[in-house]
Design a protein around this motif. Structure first.
Motif, PDB file in Angstrom:
ATOM      1  N   ALA A  98       4.647  -0.953   3.698  1.00 49.81           N
ATOM      2  CA  ALA A  98       4.434  -0.106   2.517  1.00 49.81           C
ATOM      3  C   ALA A  98       3.196   0.734   2.767  1.00 49.81           C
ATOM      4  O   ALA A  98       2.325   0.338   3.549  1.00 49.81           O
ATOM      5  CB  ALA A  98       4.240  -0.967   1.270  1.00 49.81           C
ATOM      6  N   ASP A  99       3.143   1.880   2.140  1.00 52.41           N
ATOM      7  CA  ASP A  99       1.954   2.734   2.222  1.00 52.41           C
ATOM      8  C   ASP A  99       2.000   3.690   1.044  1.00 52.41           C
ATOM      9  O   ASP A  99       3.071   4.141   0.648  1.00 52.41           O
ATOM     10  CB  ASP A  99       1.953   3.534   3.537  1.00 52.41           C
ATOM     11  N   TYR A 100       0.821   3.968   0.483  1.00 55.78           N
ATOM     12  CA  TYR A 100       0.713   4.963  -0.592  1.00 55.78           C
ATOM     13  C   TYR A 100       1.383   6.257  -0.191  1.00 55.78           C
ATOM     14  O   TYR A 100       2.019   6.914  -0.973  1.00 55.78           O
ATOM     15  CB  TYR A 100      -0.768   5.251  -0.850  1.00 55.78           C
ATOM     16  N   ALA A 107      -6.470   1.307   2.327  1.00 53.56           N
ATOM     17  CA  ALA A 107      -7.858   1.744   2.135  1.00 53.56           C
ATOM     18  C   ALA A 107      -8.679   0.674   1.400  1.00 53.56           C
ATOM     19  O   ALA A 107      -8.135  -0.096   0.594  1.00 53.56           O
ATOM     20  CB  ALA A 107      -7.854   3.046   1.358  1.00 53.56           C
ATOM     21  N   ASP A 108      -9.981   0.667   1.677  1.00 51.07           N
ATOM     22  CA  ASP A 108     -10.882  -0.375   1.154  1.00 51.07           C
ATOM     23  C   ASP A 108     -10.688  -0.707  -0.341  1.00 51.07           C
ATOM     24  O   ASP A 108     -10.596  -1.891  -0.683  1.00 51.07           O
ATOM     25  CB  ASP A 108     -12.358   0.025   1.350  1.00 51.07           C
ATOM     26  N   PRO A 109     -10.621   0.306  -1.241  1.00 49.52           N
ATOM     27  CA  PRO A 109     -10.577  -0.039  -2.678  1.00 49.52           C
ATOM     28  C   PRO A 109      -9.331  -0.823  -3.086  1.00 49.52           C
ATOM     29  O   PRO A 109      -9.319  -1.445  -4.143  1.00 49.52           O
ATOM     30  CB  PRO A 109     -10.587   1.330  -3.382  1.00 49.52           C
ATOM     31  N   GLY A 154      -7.095  -6.175  -4.836  1.00 51.24           N
ATOM     32  CA  GLY A 154      -5.900  -6.293  -5.687  1.00 51.24           C
ATOM     33  C   GLY A 154      -4.741  -6.912  -4.934  1.00 51.24           C
ATOM     34  O   GLY A 154      -4.058  -7.810  -5.441  1.00 51.24           O
ATOM     35  N   TYR A 155      -4.507  -6.446  -3.706  1.00 50.57           N
ATOM     36  CA  TYR A 155      -3.388  -6.989  -2.920  1.00 50.57           C
ATOM     37  C   TYR A 155      -3.644  -8.454  -2.535  1.00 50.57           C
ATOM     38  O   TYR A 155      -2.719  -9.273  -2.539  1.00 50.57           O
ATOM     39  CB  TYR A 155      -3.155  -6.147  -1.660  1.00 50.57           C
ATOM     40  N   VAL A 156      -4.895  -8.772  -2.195  1.00 51.05           N
ATOM     41  CA  VAL A 156      -5.201 -10.167  -1.821  1.00 51.05           C
ATOM     42  C   VAL A 156      -4.934 -11.088  -3.018  1.00 51.05           C
ATOM     43  O   VAL A 156      -4.305 -12.147  -2.876  1.00 51.05           O
ATOM     44  CB  VAL A 156      -6.659 -10.293  -1.316  1.00 51.05           C
TER      45      VAL A 156
HETATM   46  P1  NAP Z   1      -6.344   4.965   7.340  1.00 49.67           P
HETATM   47  O1  NAP Z   1      -5.920   5.554   8.644  1.00 49.67           O
HETATM   48  O2  NAP Z   1      -6.853   5.878   6.256  1.00 49.67           O
HETATM   49  O3  NAP Z   1      -5.099   4.139   6.793  1.00 49.67           O
HETATM   50  C1  NAP Z   1      -5.034   3.582   5.526  1.00 49.67           C
HETATM   51  C2  NAP Z   1      -3.598   3.796   5.044  1.00 49.67           C
HETATM   52  O4  NAP Z   1      -3.403   3.041   3.860  1.00 49.67           O
HETATM   53  C3  NAP Z   1      -3.309   5.256   4.711  1.00 49.67           C
HETATM   54  O5  NAP Z   1      -2.041   5.597   5.170  1.00 49.67           O
HETATM   55  C4  NAP Z   1      -3.398   5.272   3.197  1.00 49.67           C
HETATM   56  O6  NAP Z   1      -2.590   6.248   2.585  1.00 49.67           O
HETATM   57  C5  NAP Z   1      -2.871   3.895   2.868  1.00 49.67           C
HETATM   58  N1  NAP Z   1      -3.290   3.439   1.543  1.00 49.67           N
HETATM   59  C6  NAP Z   1      -4.437   3.721   0.885  1.00 49.67           C
HETATM   60  N2  NAP Z   1      -4.455   3.081  -0.301  1.00 49.67           N
HETATM   61  C7  NAP Z   1      -3.303   2.369  -0.379  1.00 49.67           C
HETATM   62  C8  NAP Z   1      -2.742   1.511  -1.347  1.00 49.67           C
HETATM   63  N3  NAP Z   1      -3.363   1.231  -2.492  1.00 49.67           N
HETATM   64  N4  NAP Z   1      -1.520   0.941  -1.082  1.00 49.67           N
HETATM   65  C9  NAP Z   1      -0.874   1.218   0.062  1.00 49.67           C
HETATM   66  N5  NAP Z   1      -1.356   2.033   1.005  1.00 49.67           N
HETATM   67  C10 NAP Z   1      -2.551   2.597   0.799  1.00 49.67           C
HETATM   68  O7  NAP Z   1      -7.465   3.858   7.540  1.00 49.67           O
HETATM   69  P2  NAP Z   1      -7.647   2.848   8.769  1.00 49.67           P
HETATM   70  O8  NAP Z   1      -8.651   3.392   9.695  1.00 49.67           O
HETATM   71  O9  NAP Z   1      -6.331   2.426   9.287  1.00 49.67           O
HETATM   72  O10 NAP Z   1      -8.336   1.619   8.016  1.00 49.67           O
HETATM   73  C11 NAP Z   1      -7.597   0.770   7.147  1.00 49.67           C
HETATM   74  C12 NAP Z   1      -8.446  -0.446   6.796  1.00 49.67           C
HETATM   75  O11 NAP Z   1      -8.731  -1.174   7.976  1.00 49.67           O
HETATM   76  C13 NAP Z   1      -9.787  -0.082   6.153  1.00 49.67           C
HETATM   77  O12 NAP Z   1     -10.042  -0.978   5.104  1.00 49.67           O
HETATM   78  C14 NAP Z   1     -10.785  -0.292   7.265  1.00 49.67           C
HETATM   79  O13 NAP Z   1     -12.052  -0.737   6.799  1.00 49.67           O
HETATM   80  C15 NAP Z   1     -10.119  -1.385   8.098  1.00 49.67           C
HETATM   81  N6  NAP Z   1     -10.504  -1.291   9.515  1.00 49.67           N
HETATM   82  C16 NAP Z   1     -11.062  -2.367  10.118  1.00 49.67           C
HETATM   83  C17 NAP Z   1     -11.479  -2.291  11.435  1.00 49.67           C
HETATM   84  C18 NAP Z   1     -12.116  -3.476  12.101  1.00 49.67           C
HETATM   85  O14 NAP Z   1     -12.907  -3.271  12.999  1.00 49.67           O
HETATM   86  N7  NAP Z   1     -11.791  -4.695  11.758  1.00 49.67           N
HETATM   87  C19 NAP Z   1     -11.314  -1.116  12.144  1.00 49.67           C
HETATM   88  C20 NAP Z   1     -10.700  -0.031  11.519  1.00 49.67           C
HETATM   89  C21 NAP Z   1     -10.301  -0.130  10.183  1.00 49.67           C
HETATM   90  P3  NAP Z   1      -3.280   7.612   2.075  1.00 49.67           P
HETATM   91  O15 NAP Z   1      -3.667   8.323   3.330  1.00 49.67           O
HETATM   92  O16 NAP Z   1      -2.221   8.297   1.279  1.00 49.67           O
HETATM   93  O17 NAP Z   1      -4.481   7.201   1.264  1.00 49.67           O
END
Ligand code: NAP
Length: 335
Positions: A36-38, A75-77, A81-83
């Motif tokens: 799933a994804d927004y 995304a972080d915010p 809720g999901y957890v």
């Molecule tokens: P990203 O490329 O922006 O991907 C996040 C995806 O989730 C986007 O497609 C976004 O859609 C979607 N999304 C946002 N809100 C949502 C919701 N409420 N329900 C469903 N989908 C939703 O970000 P990313 O770099 O992959 O990072 C994702 C998460 O992983 C972040 O929390 C980040 O802190 C974490 N992370 C951790 C590490 C680590 O080292 N452990 C490294 C990288 C990332 P939209 O674009 O439409 O908002």
């Protein structure tokens, strides 16, 4: 739980797609069955690529009976809720860091998990699975360097995506040092402080860069973390633990050493996904094996909570200009 864990993934962005490929191709005990994804086209593309279910919402994915465990990479915010929804459904959930955006949300997650009487949540603090950090931990625990007294560490990044802000240096970047330092020292923090430092001209935006973060533990150890969020020469992660009888340092990832032109050199990586790629594989392999044994045993909701409280204290300290106390709730026995 079947022999092959059926995972649903919420968030098909950069790290979500990497983890989906990892769960499908690298970890034999897992198979992604729904996404799933927004941003629907993103989820649809992934679903088509793997021939799996595309759900309209994260909540729908969590409720699907075939989904045995959930990976939250949105995304972080949206994480907290999901957890909480997964805990309500009694499903295992791996949540990328951060667990939540506020300490209050983390406490709510902890209360919900404790009420169910068993661990369901794991948080994506993958450095604990990096071979270098794991070897440092072993060396510390062997007693070879005596009691650890302090940690010097650096987190240097080459660039940031648009929209970066000063607080993200704590909540998105130093959060890894916050977790790994207390894991290496096996102690909780007492205080947190951000120190002012001359600013780098290599910053694309208007956030503070670099920042120096200071932490103390309950037993009096000190940790300094230099955070350069932009304009550094490479993605360079350094960590040295100083003990009373010796030191132990994070090794650079293996690289070919070149001797030429009267110099000896080796390349340094340029981003986190290269630097910690093996740690992610080890992390998910361990997660899957632990679930098949009945429960996750990696970084917990408690670790996510401590990171959040410590981050809040660091951000507050930047405003007050003085060390801020880190006060934690009582640690429940399931952690
Ligand atoms: P990203 O490329 O922006 O991907 C996040 C995806 O989730 C986007 O497609 C976004 O859609 C979607 N999304 C946002 N809100 C949502 C919701 N409420 N329900 C469903 N989908 C939703 O970000 P990313 O770099 O992959 O990072 C994702 C998460 O992983 C972040 O929390 C980040 O802190 C974490 N992370 C951790 C590490 C680590 O080292 N452990 C490294 C990288 C990332 P939209 O674009 O439409 O908002």
């Amino acid at each position: 739980m079947s022999k092959e864990i059926k995972v649903g993934v919420i968030g098909c962005g950069a790290i979500g797609r990497q983890h989906i490929a990892r769960l499908m191709n690298t970890i034999p005990e897992t198979r992604v069955v729904a996404v799933a994804d927004y941003y629907q086209p993103s989820a649809q593309a992934v679903a088509e690529q793997y021939g799996i279910t595309c759900c309209a919402t994260g909540e729908e994915l969590i409720a699907r009976p075939e989904v045995e465990a959930v990976l939250v990479t949105s995304a972080d915010p949206s994480h907290a809720g999901y957890v909480l929804e997964c805990i309500k459904a009694g499903k295992f959930v791996f949540c990328e860091k951060p667990l939540a955006q506020t300490a209050q949300e983390c406490e709510e997650i902890i209360r919900a998990e404790v009420a169910g009487g068993r661990r369901l949540v794991q948080v994506g603090f993958m450095r604990r699975y990096d071979r270098g950090y794991a070897a440092m931990k072993q060396a510390i625990e062997s007693g070879e360097i005596g009691a650890p007294l302090m940690i010097h560490s650096c987190h240097r990044n080459m660039s940031q995506a648009p929209g970066f802000a000063t607080d993200y240096a704590v909540t998105r970047v130093a959060i890894h040092e916050i977790d790994i330092s207390r894991w290496l020292l096996d102690d909780e923090y007492a205080t947190a402080q951000v120190l002012a430092v001359r600013q780098s001209k290599n910053t694309q935006g208007d956030w503070l860069n670099p920042q120096i973060m200071m932490l103390t533990t309950r037993s009096g150890q000190r940790i300094d973390v230099e955070v350069q969020t932009d304009g550094a020469y490479a993605y360079d992660i350094q960590c040295q633990v100083v003990g009373e009888d010796g030191t132990v340092s994070l090794p650079d990832p293996s690289a070919v050493v070149k001797r030429a032109g009267a110099a000896c050199s080796f390349p340094i990586m340029t981003d986190w996904s290269q630097r910690f790629i093996e740690a992610y594989d080890i992390e998910f392999d361990a997660w899957a094996k632990a679930l098949l044994n009945g429960a996750p045993d990696g970084p917990s909701a408690w670790d996510g909570y401590v990171a959040c409280v410590t981050g809040d204290a660091l951000i507050l300290s930047r405003q007050t200009g003085k060390p801020e106390a880190i006060e934690l709730m009582e640690k429940p026995s399931i952690y």
